[in-house]
Structures are given as structure tokens and as C-alpha cells.
Design a protein around this motif. Structure first.
Motif, PDB file in Angstrom:
ATOM      1  N   ALA A  23      -6.018 -35.968 -52.516  1.00  0.00           N
ATOM      2  CA  ALA A  23      -5.203 -35.292 -51.508  1.00  0.00           C
ATOM      3  C   ALA A  23      -5.060 -33.814 -51.823  1.00  0.00           C
ATOM      4  O   ALA A  23      -5.201 -32.951 -50.940  1.00  0.00           O
ATOM      5  CB  ALA A  23      -3.829 -35.954 -51.421  1.00  0.00           C
ATOM      6  N   ARG A  24      -4.787 -33.495 -53.082  1.00  0.00           N
ATOM      7  CA  ARG A  24      -4.666 -32.091 -53.466  1.00  0.00           C
ATOM      8  C   ARG A  24      -5.992 -31.356 -53.306  1.00  0.00           C
ATOM      9  O   ARG A  24      -6.032 -30.189 -52.894  1.00  0.00           O
ATOM     10  CB  ARG A  24      -4.151 -31.983 -54.898  1.00  0.00           C
ATOM     11  CG  ARG A  24      -2.676 -32.354 -55.049  1.00  0.00           C
ATOM     12  CD  ARG A  24      -2.171 -32.012 -56.441  1.00  0.00           C
ATOM     13  NE  ARG A  24      -2.710 -32.915 -57.433  1.00  0.00           N
ATOM     14  CZ  ARG A  24      -2.103 -34.025 -57.852  1.00  0.00           C
ATOM     15  NH1 ARG A  24      -0.938 -34.371 -57.327  1.00  0.00           N
ATOM     16  NH2 ARG A  24      -2.644 -34.785 -58.779  1.00  0.00           N
ATOM     17  N   ALA A  26      -8.424 -32.126 -51.116  1.00  0.00           N
ATOM     18  CA  ALA A  26      -8.658 -31.942 -49.681  1.00  0.00           C
ATOM     19  C   ALA A  26      -7.804 -30.809 -49.128  1.00  0.00           C
ATOM     20  O   ALA A  26      -8.260 -30.014 -48.301  1.00  0.00           O
ATOM     21  CB  ALA A  26      -8.373 -33.243 -48.937  1.00  0.00           C
ATOM     22  N   GLU A  27      -6.567 -30.724 -49.596  1.00  0.00           N
ATOM     23  CA  GLU A  27      -5.679 -29.662 -49.122  1.00  0.00           C
ATOM     24  C   GLU A  27      -6.197 -28.295 -49.567  1.00  0.00           C
ATOM     25  O   GLU A  27      -6.189 -27.333 -48.780  1.00  0.00           O
ATOM     26  CB  GLU A  27      -4.262 -29.894 -49.633  1.00  0.00           C
ATOM     27  CG  GLU A  27      -3.243 -28.941 -49.044  1.00  0.00           C
ATOM     28  CD  GLU A  27      -1.833 -29.274 -49.477  1.00  0.00           C
ATOM     29  OE1 GLU A  27      -0.999 -29.603 -48.617  1.00  0.00           O
ATOM     30  OE2 GLU A  27      -1.563 -29.215 -50.706  1.00  0.00           O
ATOM     31  N   GLY A  30      -9.169 -27.486 -47.439  1.00  0.00           N
ATOM     32  CA  GLY A  30      -8.945 -27.440 -45.997  1.00  0.00           C
ATOM     33  C   GLY A  30      -9.750 -28.463 -45.224  1.00  0.00           C
ATOM     34  O   GLY A  30     -10.190 -28.201 -44.102  1.00  0.00           O
ATOM     35  N   GLU A  32     -10.360 -32.928 -44.277  1.00  0.00           N
ATOM     36  CA  GLU A  32      -9.668 -34.188 -44.052  1.00  0.00           C
ATOM     37  C   GLU A  32      -9.731 -35.085 -45.281  1.00  0.00           C
ATOM     38  O   GLU A  32     -10.713 -35.060 -46.035  1.00  0.00           O
ATOM     39  CB  GLU A  32     -10.312 -34.895 -42.861  1.00  0.00           C
ATOM     40  CG  GLU A  32      -9.801 -36.292 -42.563  1.00  0.00           C
ATOM     41  CD  GLU A  32     -10.600 -36.942 -41.439  1.00  0.00           C
ATOM     42  OE1 GLU A  32     -10.362 -36.580 -40.290  1.00  0.00           O
ATOM     43  OE2 GLU A  32     -11.458 -37.790 -41.744  1.00  0.00           O
ATOM     44  N   LEU A  33      -8.676 -35.876 -45.471  1.00  0.00           N
ATOM     45  CA  LEU A  33      -8.662 -36.894 -46.515  1.00  0.00           C
ATOM     46  C   LEU A  33      -8.856 -38.256 -45.875  1.00  0.00           C
ATOM     47  O   LEU A  33      -8.122 -38.638 -44.963  1.00  0.00           O
ATOM     48  CB  LEU A  33      -7.330 -36.872 -47.266  1.00  0.00           C
ATOM     49  CG  LEU A  33      -7.134 -37.970 -48.321  1.00  0.00           C
ATOM     50  CD1 LEU A  33      -8.112 -37.790 -49.478  1.00  0.00           C
ATOM     51  CD2 LEU A  33      -5.693 -37.985 -48.833  1.00  0.00           C
ATOM     52  N   ARG A  76       0.534 -38.011 -48.877  1.00  0.00           N
ATOM     53  CA  ARG A  76       1.363 -37.061 -48.127  1.00  0.00           C
ATOM     54  C   ARG A  76       2.393 -36.390 -49.035  1.00  0.00           C
ATOM     55  O   ARG A  76       2.763 -35.228 -48.803  1.00  0.00           O
ATOM     56  CB  ARG A  76       2.033 -37.771 -46.953  1.00  0.00           C
ATOM     57  CG  ARG A  76       1.035 -38.297 -45.923  1.00  0.00           C
ATOM     58  CD  ARG A  76       1.715 -38.770 -44.651  1.00  0.00           C
ATOM     59  NE  ARG A  76       0.764 -39.373 -43.744  1.00  0.00           N
ATOM     60  CZ  ARG A  76      -0.077 -38.694 -42.967  1.00  0.00           C
ATOM     61  NH1 ARG A  76      -0.081 -37.363 -43.003  1.00  0.00           N
ATOM     62  NH2 ARG A  76      -0.908 -39.325 -42.161  1.00  0.00           N
ATOM     63  N   ALA A  79       0.213 -33.784 -51.072  1.00  0.00           N
ATOM     64  CA  ALA A  79      -0.353 -32.691 -50.265  1.00  0.00           C
ATOM     65  C   ALA A  79       0.176 -32.812 -48.840  1.00  0.00           C
ATOM     66  O   ALA A  79      -0.485 -33.396 -47.965  1.00  0.00           O
ATOM     67  CB  ALA A  79      -1.877 -32.753 -50.286  1.00  0.00           C
ATOM     68  N   ARG A  81       0.352 -30.968 -46.308  1.00  0.00           N
ATOM     69  CA  ARG A  81      -0.359 -30.350 -45.181  1.00  0.00           C
ATOM     70  C   ARG A  81      -1.712 -30.990 -44.884  1.00  0.00           C
ATOM     71  O   ARG A  81      -2.388 -30.590 -43.931  1.00  0.00           O
ATOM     72  CB  ARG A  81      -0.555 -28.856 -45.443  1.00  0.00           C
ATOM     73  CG  ARG A  81       0.746 -28.071 -45.523  1.00  0.00           C
ATOM     74  CD  ARG A  81       0.494 -26.586 -45.656  1.00  0.00           C
ATOM     75  NE  ARG A  81      -0.260 -26.282 -46.866  1.00  0.00           N
ATOM     76  CZ  ARG A  81       0.301 -26.103 -48.060  1.00  0.00           C
ATOM     77  NH1 ARG A  81       1.615 -26.209 -48.192  1.00  0.00           N
ATOM     78  NH2 ARG A  81      -0.428 -25.814 -49.126  1.00  0.00           N
ATOM     79  N   VAL A  82      -2.131 -31.949 -45.689  1.00  0.00           N
ATOM     80  CA  VAL A  82      -3.464 -32.524 -45.498  1.00  0.00           C
ATOM     81  C   VAL A  82      -3.451 -33.541 -44.360  1.00  0.00           C
ATOM     82  O   VAL A  82      -2.455 -34.266 -44.155  1.00  0.00           O
ATOM     83  CB  VAL A  82      -3.970 -33.184 -46.802  1.00  0.00           C
ATOM     84  CG1 VAL A  82      -3.240 -34.486 -47.088  1.00  0.00           C
ATOM     85  CG2 VAL A  82      -5.478 -33.419 -46.755  1.00  0.00           C
ATOM     86  N   TYR A  83      -4.562 -33.596 -43.598  1.00  0.00           N
ATOM     87  CA  TYR A  83      -4.705 -34.607 -42.551  1.00  0.00           C
ATOM     88  C   TYR A  83      -5.274 -35.869 -43.188  1.00  0.00           C
ATOM     89  O   TYR A  83      -6.316 -35.828 -43.858  1.00  0.00           O
ATOM     90  CB  TYR A  83      -5.631 -34.120 -41.441  1.00  0.00           C
ATOM     91  CG  TYR A  83      -5.877 -35.159 -40.369  1.00  0.00           C
ATOM     92  CD1 TYR A  83      -4.934 -35.400 -39.374  1.00  0.00           C
ATOM     93  CD2 TYR A  83      -7.045 -35.925 -40.385  1.00  0.00           C
ATOM     94  CE1 TYR A  83      -5.146 -36.367 -38.416  1.00  0.00           C
ATOM     95  CE2 TYR A  83      -7.265 -36.897 -39.425  1.00  0.00           C
ATOM     96  CZ  TYR A  83      -6.317 -37.109 -38.434  1.00  0.00           C
ATOM     97  OH  TYR A  83      -6.524 -38.081 -37.482  1.00  0.00           O
TER      98      TYR A  83
END
Length: 267
Positions: A23-24, A26-27, A30, A32-33, A76, A79, A81-83
Motif C-alpha cells: 500500500a505504501r 502504491a501510494e 501513484g 492502484e493497489l 487504507r 496509505a 490516499r491509495v486506490y
């Protein structure tokens, strides 16, 4: 990095740590996870000629799957802000992840330490290192490690692609890069990145501070030692179905930080 970050989820503590790391990542990048939970086929062979990784995906069933629900919560929290996209797919876990990783920028898996009687090459991480088509990040060692990104140098196509990956990781993590020039004890010439490539990567990533170190003798032993003060170790692999270079499944249990293997021909 192109494509999403794909991470395997099985509910184990190791996979949940991998989810947080993915997750970190991907964030930072920029992208998607994608959380993937594999459900083995029921007893007996698949019907209608379906492959081992399945042709009947059941998507977005996080409410009925405790492992995915917890993984999504961890992602979530790590991270915000990650989708996040969740998938439940039928098939053997390593084959499912191998299939899903074909369009990924990075595939992330946890690593379960194994006893002396275990077979690390049979683990999901070991199978992906041996045959995965894209870069694989195996989350092992200490949680949230600090330190530089360590890169194993070389002149092969895999080593060059690993260098591109390592420089990008060092840049997004805001840490220096330690470039290892490997050399056998009886050799005078070290195996390092071509000068032209190193110049180009430094121009492309001017904020990455690079330090070089010659490693003589057993590279794997040196990597295990250096991993104690690193946050990521990166190396290339010679190709699909072949050896994974110094970062194969057998050495993972002794690494003190996550390791990434970049396979030649990944683009």
C-alpha cells in the motif's frame, strides 16, 4: 512504475505486513493497489477446461471474506490516499499471482520463515521468484526497515533493469543507493553496471546519492550482512524458469529487510 501494485492476501501475519508495504509503495508511485485472494479449486479437476488459476473470478466480495476485509483495512490505514481494488480468484495461489502480475508494475508477497526441514522454493514467494513475469518484492526481515536501497550490479539485461528499478525506489523513498560491484576472489575485474547506464540513471535521478562498494567472494553472505542496515535489496534474475541470482528463495529466511528481484525481459 507502470501498472498496479499486486499483493497476495491469505490472512497470515506475513501477508498483512506485505499488504501494508504494498500500500505504501502504491501510494508513493501513484498507482492502484490490487489485493488478490486465491481460493483453491474444490476437490477434483477444474471443469470446462478451466486453467489452474481459474476462469470464474468473484470480484469485490470483501464483505464475505475476512482475509480481504482485514487486508483492505490495513492497506487504507497504511496509505489513506491509495486506490484499493479487491479480487477473489479461484486457483493455486502462486499461479493466480503469476497470472495477475502480468499487467502489474510490481507483485508483493509475504515470506514465512521456514524450519530446516522446510522447502522455501515451494512457497508462493519462491515460485514467483522462479517464474514470475514482473518484478517481485518479498517482504521479509524487520518491519518498516530504514537505511539505503542496496543494488547488486552487473552487466546483464536483468541487472540493468534491476538498476532502473532500484534508482526509482531510492528516489521515491528519499534514501541513498548502495551499488555493489561483485567480484570473485580469483577475478581482477568486477561485475558492475556499464558506465553509460550509470551516468544516464544519475542524470534521470539527480537526487539519489550513489555510493559504490566492491564485494569479493560470496555475494549472498554479503547481502545478508548488508540487509541488516538496508531497507531494500534489489537484484536481477537471469530469466523465466532460471535461477533468481543471489536473491533466491533459499536465502530469504536470513535477510533482514525486504528483497526485490527484477527479471530480464519484463517490459
Amino acid at each position: 512504475m507502470r501498472g498496479p501494485v499486486v499483493v497476495g492476501v491469505d490472512g497470515s501475519p506475513s501477508s498483512l505486513v506485505a499488504v501494508e508495504t504494498a500500500a505504501r509503495t502504491a501510494e508513493r508511485q501513484g498507482v492502484e493497489l490490487q489485493l488478490v485472494h486465491a481460493v483453491d479449486w474444490p476437490a477434483g479437476p477444474p471443469k470446462d477446461g478451466a486453467g489452474a488459476w481459474g476462469l470464474r473470478p468473484e470480484r469485490d466480495h470483501t464483505g464475505s471474506n475476512g482475509a480481504l476485509a482485514e487486508a483492505e483495512r490495513r492497506a487504507r490505514r497504511a496509505a489513506p490516499r491509495v486506490y484499493v481494488r479487491c479480487e477473489v480468484l479461484m486457483g493455486e495461489p502462486a499461479q493466480v499471482l503469476e497470472s495477475e502480475s502480468r499487467d502489474a508494475g510490481l507483485t508483493v508477497v509475504g515470506h514465512q520463515p521456514m524450519g530446516t526441514g522446510g522447502h522455501p522454493h515451494r512457497s508462493v514467494a519462491g515460485q514467483l521468484l522462479a517464474r514470475g513475469p514482473r518484478p517481485v518484492l518479498v517482504v521479509c526481515g524487520r518491519k518498516e526497515p530504514a537505511g539505503p536501497v542496496v543494488l547488486v550490479g552487473g552487466e546483464s539485461t536483468a541487472a540493468r533493469q534491476a538498476a532502473e528499478f532500484a534508482f526509482a525506489e531510492a528516489e521515491t523513498r528519499w534514501v541513498p543507493l548502495l551499488l555493489l560491484d561483485t567480484r570473485r576472489i580469483w577475478q581482477r575485474r568486477s561485475h558492475s553496471l556499464p558506465t553509460s547506464l550509470l551516468i544516464r540513471l544519475r542524470e534521470r535521478h539527480p537526487e539519489v546519492a550513489v555510493r559504490r562498494q566492491v564485494v569479493r567472494g560470496r555475494v549472498r553472505r554479503s547481502l545478508i550482512r548488508l540487509s541488516a542496515d538496508a531497507q531494500l535489496v534489489v537484484a536481477g534474475s537471469r530469466g523465466r524458469g532460471g535461477a533468481s541470482g543471489p536473491l533466491d528463495a533459499a536465502v530469504l529466511r536470513d535477510m533482514a529487510c525486504p528483497v526485490a528481484v527484477v527479471r530480464s525481459g519484463r517490459r
